[in-house]
Design a protein around this motif. Sequence first.
Motif, PDB file in Angstrom:
ATOM      1  N   LYS A   7     -36.287  37.379   1.735  1.00 17.22           N
ATOM      2  CA  LYS A   7     -37.495  38.177   1.602  1.00 17.22           C
ATOM      3  C   LYS A   7     -37.360  39.412   2.491  1.00 17.22           C
ATOM      4  O   LYS A   7     -36.863  39.323   3.608  1.00 17.22           O
ATOM      5  N   GLY A   8     -37.828  40.521   1.997  1.00 17.11           N
ATOM      6  CA  GLY A   8     -37.795  41.746   2.790  1.00 17.11           C
ATOM      7  C   GLY A   8     -38.924  41.765   3.806  1.00 17.11           C
ATOM      8  O   GLY A   8     -39.691  40.805   3.921  1.00 17.11           O
ATOM      9  N   PRO A   9     -39.044  42.857   4.517  1.00 18.38           N
ATOM     10  CA  PRO A   9     -40.135  42.962   5.490  1.00 18.38           C
ATOM     11  C   PRO A   9     -41.487  42.953   4.797  1.00 18.38           C
ATOM     12  O   PRO A   9     -41.593  43.302   3.625  1.00 18.38           O
ATOM     13  N   TRP A  26     -45.994  41.074  12.382  1.00 14.96           N
ATOM     14  CA  TRP A  26     -44.753  41.038  13.147  1.00 14.96           C
ATOM     15  C   TRP A  26     -44.188  39.621  13.156  1.00 14.96           C
ATOM     16  O   TRP A  26     -42.991  39.417  12.961  1.00 14.96           O
ATOM     17  N   ILE A  27     -45.065  38.649  13.349  1.00 15.41           N
ATOM     18  CA  ILE A  27     -44.630  37.246  13.339  1.00 15.41           C
ATOM     19  C   ILE A  27     -44.050  36.881  11.972  1.00 15.41           C
ATOM     20  O   ILE A  27     -43.007  36.226  11.884  1.00 15.41           O
ATOM     21  N   ARG A  32     -39.292  35.663   8.564  1.00 14.62           N
ATOM     22  CA  ARG A  32     -38.433  35.990   7.422  1.00 14.62           C
ATOM     23  C   ARG A  32     -37.023  36.312   7.875  1.00 14.62           C
ATOM     24  O   ARG A  32     -36.045  35.879   7.262  1.00 14.62           O
ATOM     25  N   LEU A  33     -36.900  37.083   8.942  1.00  9.90           N
ATOM     26  CA  LEU A  33     -35.582  37.460   9.450  1.00  9.90           C
ATOM     27  C   LEU A  33     -34.803  36.237   9.913  1.00  9.90           C
ATOM     28  O   LEU A  33     -33.620  36.073   9.584  1.00  9.90           O
ATOM     29  N   LEU A  34     -35.442  35.375  10.682  1.00  8.47           N
ATOM     30  CA  LEU A  34     -34.771  34.170  11.173  1.00  8.47           C
ATOM     31  C   LEU A  34     -34.391  33.231  10.040  1.00  8.47           C
ATOM     32  O   LEU A  34     -33.294  32.650  10.041  1.00  8.47           O
ATOM     33  N   SER A  35     -35.271  33.072   9.068  1.00  8.72           N
ATOM     34  CA  SER A  35     -34.978  32.220   7.918  1.00  8.72           C
ATOM     35  C   SER A  35     -33.755  32.741   7.164  1.00  8.72           C
ATOM     36  O   SER A  35     -32.861  31.969   6.788  1.00  8.72           O
ATOM     37  N   ARG A  39     -30.048  30.898   6.831  1.00 10.62           N
ATOM     38  CA  ARG A  39     -29.483  30.596   5.518  1.00 10.62           C
ATOM     39  C   ARG A  39     -28.092  31.198   5.375  1.00 10.62           C
ATOM     40  O   ARG A  39     -27.175  30.559   4.866  1.00 10.62           O
ATOM     41  N   HIS A  40     -27.929  32.429   5.823  1.00 11.37           N
ATOM     42  CA  HIS A  40     -26.618  33.072   5.714  1.00 11.37           C
ATOM     43  C   HIS A  40     -25.583  32.369   6.586  1.00 11.37           C
ATOM     44  O   HIS A  40     -24.435  32.211   6.180  1.00 11.37           O
ATOM     45  N   LEU A  41     -25.975  31.950   7.778  1.00 10.49           N
ATOM     46  CA  LEU A  41     -25.055  31.210   8.636  1.00 10.49           C
ATOM     47  C   LEU A  41     -24.688  29.866   8.012  1.00 10.49           C
ATOM     48  O   LEU A  41     -23.533  29.450   8.068  1.00 10.49           O
TER      49      LEU A  41
END
Length: 58
Positions: A7-9, A26-27, A32-35, A39-41
Motif C-alpha cells: 500500500k502506498g502512503p 503518520w501512524i 504500511r511501511l513496516l508491513s 513482506r519484502h524481507l
Amino acid sequence: MLLERCKGPVDLGDKPLTQAQLERLWIADRERLLSCARRHLALRDFYADRDAGLEGKP
C-alpha cells in the motif's frame, strides 16, 4: 501474501489537518511501511532458502 502489492502512503487530502489527524495518518503510514518491508524481507528470505536448497547448501 508475500506477493501482494504494498500500500502506498495515506492520502492527506487538500485541507489543513489537526495534530491528532496528522498523528493518526503518520501512524498509518508507518504501519504500511513496516508491513511492506517485512513482506519484502520474508520474500527475499524465501528465495534465498529455496535457492540454497536447490544448490544443496544447508
